[in-house]
Scaffold this active site. Structure first.
Site, PDB file in Angstrom:
ATOM      1  N   CYS A 168     120.374 -29.263  49.268  1.00  0.00           N
ATOM      2  CA  CYS A 168     119.086 -29.696  48.707  1.00  0.00           C
ATOM      3  C   CYS A 168     118.519 -28.722  47.682  1.00  0.00           C
ATOM      4  O   CYS A 168     117.587 -29.066  46.962  1.00  0.00           O
ATOM      5  CB  CYS A 168     118.069 -29.916  49.813  1.00  0.00           C
ATOM      6  SG  CYS A 168     118.627 -31.056  51.061  1.00  0.00           S
ATOM      7  N   HIS A 215     110.772 -29.637  47.284  1.00  0.00           N
ATOM      8  CA  HIS A 215     111.824 -30.537  47.764  1.00  0.00           C
ATOM      9  C   HIS A 215     111.208 -31.456  48.816  1.00  0.00           C
ATOM     10  O   HIS A 215     110.489 -31.016  49.711  1.00  0.00           O
ATOM     11  CB  HIS A 215     112.975 -29.711  48.358  1.00  0.00           C
ATOM     12  CG  HIS A 215     113.957 -30.529  49.119  1.00  0.00           C
ATOM     13  ND1 HIS A 215     114.455 -31.725  48.638  1.00  0.00           N
ATOM     14  CD2 HIS A 215     114.522 -30.357  50.339  1.00  0.00           C
ATOM     15  CE1 HIS A 215     115.280 -32.233  49.521  1.00  0.00           C
ATOM     16  NE2 HIS A 215     115.347 -31.431  50.572  1.00  0.00           N
ATOM     17  N   ASN A 226     114.379 -37.992  52.301  1.00  0.00           N
ATOM     18  CA  ASN A 226     114.978 -36.781  51.731  1.00  0.00           C
ATOM     19  C   ASN A 226     116.230 -37.182  50.948  1.00  0.00           C
ATOM     20  O   ASN A 226     117.230 -37.571  51.538  1.00  0.00           O
ATOM     21  CB  ASN A 226     115.322 -35.829  52.879  1.00  0.00           C
ATOM     22  CG  ASN A 226     116.005 -34.557  52.405  1.00  0.00           C
ATOM     23  OD1 ASN A 226     116.343 -34.419  51.224  1.00  0.00           O
ATOM     24  ND2 ASN A 226     116.208 -33.629  53.323  1.00  0.00           N
TER      25      ASN A 226
HETATM   26  N1  ACO Z   1     112.689 -40.782  66.950  1.00  0.00           N
HETATM   27  C1  ACO Z   1     112.136 -40.480  68.126  1.00  0.00           C
HETATM   28  N2  ACO Z   1     112.317 -39.282  68.722  1.00  0.00           N
HETATM   29  C2  ACO Z   1     113.096 -38.379  68.105  1.00  0.00           C
HETATM   30  C3  ACO Z   1     113.718 -38.658  66.866  1.00  0.00           C
HETATM   31  C4  ACO Z   1     113.488 -39.927  66.292  1.00  0.00           C
HETATM   32  N3  ACO Z   1     114.023 -40.289  65.134  1.00  0.00           N
HETATM   33  N4  ACO Z   1     114.422 -37.585  66.503  1.00  0.00           N
HETATM   34  C5  ACO Z   1     114.251 -36.662  67.446  1.00  0.00           C
HETATM   35  N5  ACO Z   1     113.466 -37.144  68.422  1.00  0.00           N
HETATM   36  C6  ACO Z   1     113.036 -36.482  69.656  1.00  0.00           C
HETATM   37  C7  ACO Z   1     113.885 -35.304  70.004  1.00  0.00           C
HETATM   38  O1  ACO Z   1     115.024 -35.727  70.695  1.00  0.00           O
HETATM   39  C8  ACO Z   1     112.946 -34.487  70.879  1.00  0.00           C
HETATM   40  O2  ACO Z   1     112.964 -35.001  72.165  1.00  0.00           O
HETATM   41  P1  ACO Z   1     112.986 -34.035  73.454  1.00  0.00           P
HETATM   42  O3  ACO Z   1     111.723 -33.217  73.337  1.00  0.00           O
HETATM   43  O4  ACO Z   1     113.003 -34.996  74.579  1.00  0.00           O
HETATM   44  O5  ACO Z   1     114.231 -33.228  73.286  1.00  0.00           O
HETATM   45  C9  ACO Z   1     111.575 -34.776  70.307  1.00  0.00           C
HETATM   46  O6  ACO Z   1     111.731 -35.945  69.446  1.00  0.00           O
HETATM   47  C10 ACO Z   1     110.975 -33.665  69.473  1.00  0.00           C
HETATM   48  O7  ACO Z   1     111.959 -33.094  68.655  1.00  0.00           O
HETATM   49  P2  ACO Z   1     111.641 -31.874  67.719  1.00  0.00           P
HETATM   50  O8  ACO Z   1     112.913 -31.353  67.175  1.00  0.00           O
HETATM   51  O9  ACO Z   1     110.712 -30.933  68.400  1.00  0.00           O
HETATM   52  O10 ACO Z   1     110.811 -32.575  66.569  1.00  0.00           O
HETATM   53  P3  ACO Z   1     110.197 -31.886  65.323  1.00  0.00           P
HETATM   54  O11 ACO Z   1     108.739 -31.978  65.378  1.00  0.00           O
HETATM   55  O12 ACO Z   1     110.802 -30.543  65.066  1.00  0.00           O
HETATM   56  O13 ACO Z   1     110.699 -32.843  64.158  1.00  0.00           O
HETATM   57  C11 ACO Z   1     112.383 -32.953  62.478  1.00  0.00           C
HETATM   58  C12 ACO Z   1     112.076 -33.043  63.958  1.00  0.00           C
HETATM   59  C13 ACO Z   1     111.617 -34.033  61.761  1.00  0.00           C
HETATM   60  C14 ACO Z   1     113.882 -33.156  62.267  1.00  0.00           C
HETATM   61  C15 ACO Z   1     111.933 -31.578  61.956  1.00  0.00           C
HETATM   62  O14 ACO Z   1     112.454 -30.566  62.775  1.00  0.00           O
HETATM   63  C16 ACO Z   1     112.377 -31.332  60.551  1.00  0.00           C
HETATM   64  O15 ACO Z   1     111.895 -31.944  59.616  1.00  0.00           O
HETATM   65  N6  ACO Z   1     113.274 -30.371  60.342  1.00  0.00           N
HETATM   66  C17 ACO Z   1     113.745 -30.055  59.022  1.00  0.00           C
HETATM   67  C18 ACO Z   1     114.746 -31.061  58.611  1.00  0.00           C
HETATM   68  C19 ACO Z   1     115.043 -30.907  57.164  1.00  0.00           C
HETATM   69  O16 ACO Z   1     114.200 -30.690  56.354  1.00  0.00           O
HETATM   70  N7  ACO Z   1     116.286 -31.005  56.822  1.00  0.00           N
HETATM   71  C20 ACO Z   1     116.580 -30.812  55.454  1.00  0.00           C
HETATM   72  C21 ACO Z   1     117.931 -30.984  55.285  1.00  0.00           C
HETATM   73  S1  ACO Z   1     118.245 -30.465  53.671  1.00  0.00           S
HETATM   74  C22 ACO Z   1     119.846 -30.652  53.294  1.00  0.00           C
HETATM   75  O17 ACO Z   1     120.410 -29.730  52.839  1.00  0.00           O
HETATM   76  C23 ACO Z   1     120.522 -31.986  53.547  1.00  0.00           C
END
Ligand code: ACO
Length: 311
Positions: A112, A236, A266
């Protein structure tokens, strides 16, 4: 010689996949996705539309916008982690599609942050006088490396392309400062193994919040500018919470930050140029404006640029 953006374009597939569509595919909800990420819908490319096709759509518009003909391109840089195939590169495919007969071509892999890496690389060739017209494309077909059974990642990504033509610009315009960085020890948090992308969301989140803020402040300092000089922050578009944290670090009001994540999710290397096109179309960027662009991604990688808009 200063290096700046002299043309810009984007391509987005027509097909829209909403959070409600995803509710039927994995155990998730519109409410969860919106509150945790800010995403409402994303675009998905058709099976017969590959990465190089989207790159071509965006590149053609950028060249028209710059009023530069393909034969006048010196270099094509394509930032992508989802090429049509390992080789030939997307940039070589694009060179052929465009008929950019005199252009060198290479792909660049920085996930990204790829578009920031591409713009900075292009900027060096222009600043030292080696090349005049360079096309930089950020493009991803993330849908083909998304595991549609994995709710942790399936809700986050979208397909699309953004392109800029960079060239020499007048004194005081273009790239004022930049920062690029990488931390290979964080590679384990975000990677593709076999077919699918895999991610430790929480670790990437922490890294992104810290790095986006730091890098934005660093490029301002390098350019001798202050937070209040910023007209537009172009982060981003990964997650609205990460973006908001960067905006708060720069103490900017909401209207000074670009937001397209709700519409496109994203789109990795494509997100920053797509966002700039939308701002231009909305008439929110004018000559002389100070833009801070900042990205992060798998690698882990990051990059930021302070740029004065205009030729
Ligand atoms: N729907 C419902 N529940 C979900 C989902 C979903 N789609 N995905 C995860 N959950 C659950 C998890 O399993 C977890 O459940 P648990 O507590 O029973 O284990 C719960 O939701 C909370 O999960 P968290 O990881 O605490 O959620 P968080 O608030 O951190 O949000 C997210 C998750 C959105 C992925 C966040 O961590 C994030 O945005 N991270 C950065 C991701 C990113 O920017 N990636 C960029 C990639 S760039 C590249 O190079 C491709």
């Amino acid at each position: 010689m200063n290096a700046g953006i002299i043309g810009i374009g984007r391509y987005l597939p027509e097909k829209i996949l909403t959070n409600f569509d995803l509710e039927l595919m994995v155990e998730t909800s519109d409410e969860w996705i919106r509150t945790r990420t800010g995403i409402e819908e994303r675009r998905i490319a058709a099976d017969d539309v590959n990465t190089s096709d989207m790159a071509y759509g965006a590149a053609k518009k950028a060249l028209e916008n710059a009023n530069v003909s393909p034969e006048d391109l010196d270099l094509i840089l394509v930032a992508t982690v989802t090429p049509d195939q390992p080789f030939p590169s997307v940039s070589c495919m694009l060179q052929e599609k465009l008929g950019a007969l005199k252009s060198a071509a290479m792909d660049l892999s920085a996930a990204c942050a790829g578009f920031m890496y591409g713009m900075v690389t292009a900027g060096q060739f222009i600043q030292n006088g080696t090349y005049k017209n360079i096309l930089i494309v950020g493009v991803e077909k993330l849908s083909k490396i998304t595991d549609w059974n994995d709710r942790n990642t399936a809700v986050l990504f979208g397909d699309g392309a953004g392109a800029v033509v960079m060239g020499p610009v007048s004194e005081g315009k273009g790239i004022l400062s930049f920062e690029l960085g990488a931390d290979g020890s964080g590679g384990k948090h975000l990677y593709q193994k076999d077919q699918y992308l895999s991610m430790n969301g929480r670790e990437v989140f922490k890294f992104a919040v810290r790095q986006m803020g730091e890098s934005s402040l660093n490029v301002l300092e390098k350019a001798g500018l202050k937070k209040e000089d910023v007209d537009l922050l172009v982060p981003h578009q990964a997650n609205i919470r990460i973006m908001e944290a960067s905006r708060e670090r720069l103490e900017l009001p909401p209207e000074k930050m670009t937001k397209t994540v709700h519409k496109y999710g994203n789109t990795s290397a494509a997100s920053i140029p797509i966002a700039i096109v939308e701002e231009l179309e909305a008439g929110r960027i004018k000559d002389g404006d100070l833009l801070v662009m900042v990205g992060f991604g798998g690698g882990l990688t990051w990059g930021a640029i302070a740029l004065r808009w205009g030729r």
